[in-house]
Write an enzyme that holds these catalytic residues in place. Structure first.
Site, mmCIF file in Angstrom:
data_model
loop_
_atom_site.group_PDB
_atom_site.id
_atom_site.type_symbol
_atom_site.label_atom_id
_atom_site.label_comp_id
_atom_site.label_asym_id
_atom_site.label_seq_id
_atom_site.Cartn_x
_atom_site.Cartn_y
_atom_site.Cartn_z
ATOM 1 C CE LYS A 105 -4.021 -2.153 2.306
ATOM 2 N NZ LYS A 105 -5.015 -1.973 3.397
ATOM 3 C CE1 TYR A 145 -9.503 -3.061 0.401
ATOM 4 C CE2 TYR A 145 -8.604 -1.194 -0.790
ATOM 5 C CZ TYR A 145 -8.423 -2.296 0.028
ATOM 6 O OH TYR A 145 -7.161 -2.621 0.474
ATOM 7 C CG PHE A 204 -13.303 1.554 7.045
ATOM 8 C CD1 PHE A 204 -12.821 0.935 5.911
ATOM 9 C CD2 PHE A 204 -13.959 0.775 7.998
ATOM 10 C CE1 PHE A 204 -12.966 -0.433 5.717
ATOM 11 C CE2 PHE A 204 -14.101 -0.592 7.813
ATOM 12 C CZ PHE A 204 -13.612 -1.200 6.657
ATOM 13 N NE ARG A 237 -5.760 -12.042 5.903
ATOM 14 C CZ ARG A 237 -6.485 -10.916 5.818
ATOM 15 N NH1 ARG A 237 -6.675 -10.312 4.653
ATOM 16 N NH2 ARG A 237 -6.996 -10.383 6.895
ATOM 17 C CB THR A 276 -7.068 -5.536 10.029
ATOM 18 O OG1 THR A 276 -7.506 -6.739 9.399
ATOM 19 C CG2 THR A 276 -7.484 -4.346 9.193
ATOM 20 N NE ARG A 286 -2.282 -5.334 7.301
ATOM 21 C CZ ARG A 286 -3.414 -5.925 6.947
ATOM 22 N NH1 ARG A 286 -3.894 -6.940 7.672
ATOM 23 N NH2 ARG A 286 -4.079 -5.523 5.879
ATOM 24 C CG ASN A 344 -3.736 -1.973 6.913
ATOM 25 O OD1 ASN A 344 -3.640 -1.695 5.719
ATOM 26 N ND2 ASN A 344 -4.720 -2.707 7.393
ATOM 27 C CG HIS A 378 -5.432 -6.294 -0.147
ATOM 28 N ND1 HIS A 378 -6.650 -6.293 0.482
ATOM 29 C CD2 HIS A 378 -5.496 -7.240 -1.122
ATOM 30 C CE1 HIS A 378 -7.431 -7.192 -0.101
ATOM 31 N NE2 HIS A 378 -6.750 -7.774 -1.082
ATOM 32 C CD GLU A 430 -8.835 -9.473 -3.290
ATOM 33 O OE1 GLU A 430 -9.659 -9.084 -2.446
ATOM 34 O OE2 GLU A 430 -7.691 -9.881 -2.997
#
Ligand code: IDP
Length: 151
Positions: free
Chosen positions: A20, A60, A68, A96, A102, A113, A123, A126, A137
């Site tokens: 990100k 998203y 948010f 993950r 998150t 993270r 964060n 993704h 995706e």
């Protein structure tokens, strides 16, 4: 004997990942990619792009009703990101695990993270949450010819 054997069968999966804007701005793209590689995931596609708010919004869309959502879309289009496809044994869950929770405050030590994320909105990464969403995706950002078969 069949069940015994299946416990040891590897499932090669693909998952979709984004580095990100906050992590790209911090210049830790290579460090983050290195964590995937060290965990045995192969990068089979990767490109740096700048999302428009519209494209971020579409990606998203599942979060459209969340409070948010607007902030998330403007943040995701605030600077370049790296979109990539990771392949390997149990890639979805493995990614993950490497990412961490998150909210970086809840992320286990040593996760991406915990080490690089600023906040719950910025964060760092993704990662797809299931093989089905991974397929969607990946198709959202990559054409078939952009995915490289790796030995
Ligand atoms: P994930 O990225 O860990 O799968 P999701 O619940 O799918 O988390 O949320 C997508 C993204 O939306 C998060 O990575 C984060 O950037 C943002 N987000 C999630 N929950 C919040 C929140 O409560 N406040 C602000 N941003 C949030």
């Amino acid at each position: 004997a069949v069940f015994f054997h299946q416990e040891f069968t590897m499932t090669i999966e693909r998952t979709f990942s984004i580095i990100k804007p906050d992590a790209v701005a911090k210049n830790v793209v290579g460090e983050i990619q290195s964590r995937f590689e060290k965990a045995g995931l192969r990068i089979i596609a990767s490109k740096m792009i700048r999302l428009t708010p519209e494209i971020a919004g579409k990606f998203y869309e599942v979060h459209k009703a969340r409070p948010f959502y607007n902030d998330l879309c403007s943040y995701m289009s605030s600077g370049p990101v790296v979109v990539q496809v990771l392949e390997g044994d149990g890639a979805v869950l493995k990614n993950r695990d490497i990412m961490g929770a998150t909210n970086p405050k809840d992320a286990a030590p040593g996760t991406i993270r915990a080490d690089f994320a600023e906040s719950i909105d910025a964060n760092a990464v993704h990662g797809s949450d299931a093989p089905e969403t991974a397929a969607q995706e990946i198709a959202f950002f990559f054409s078939g010819t952009e995915l490289c078969d790796r030995p």
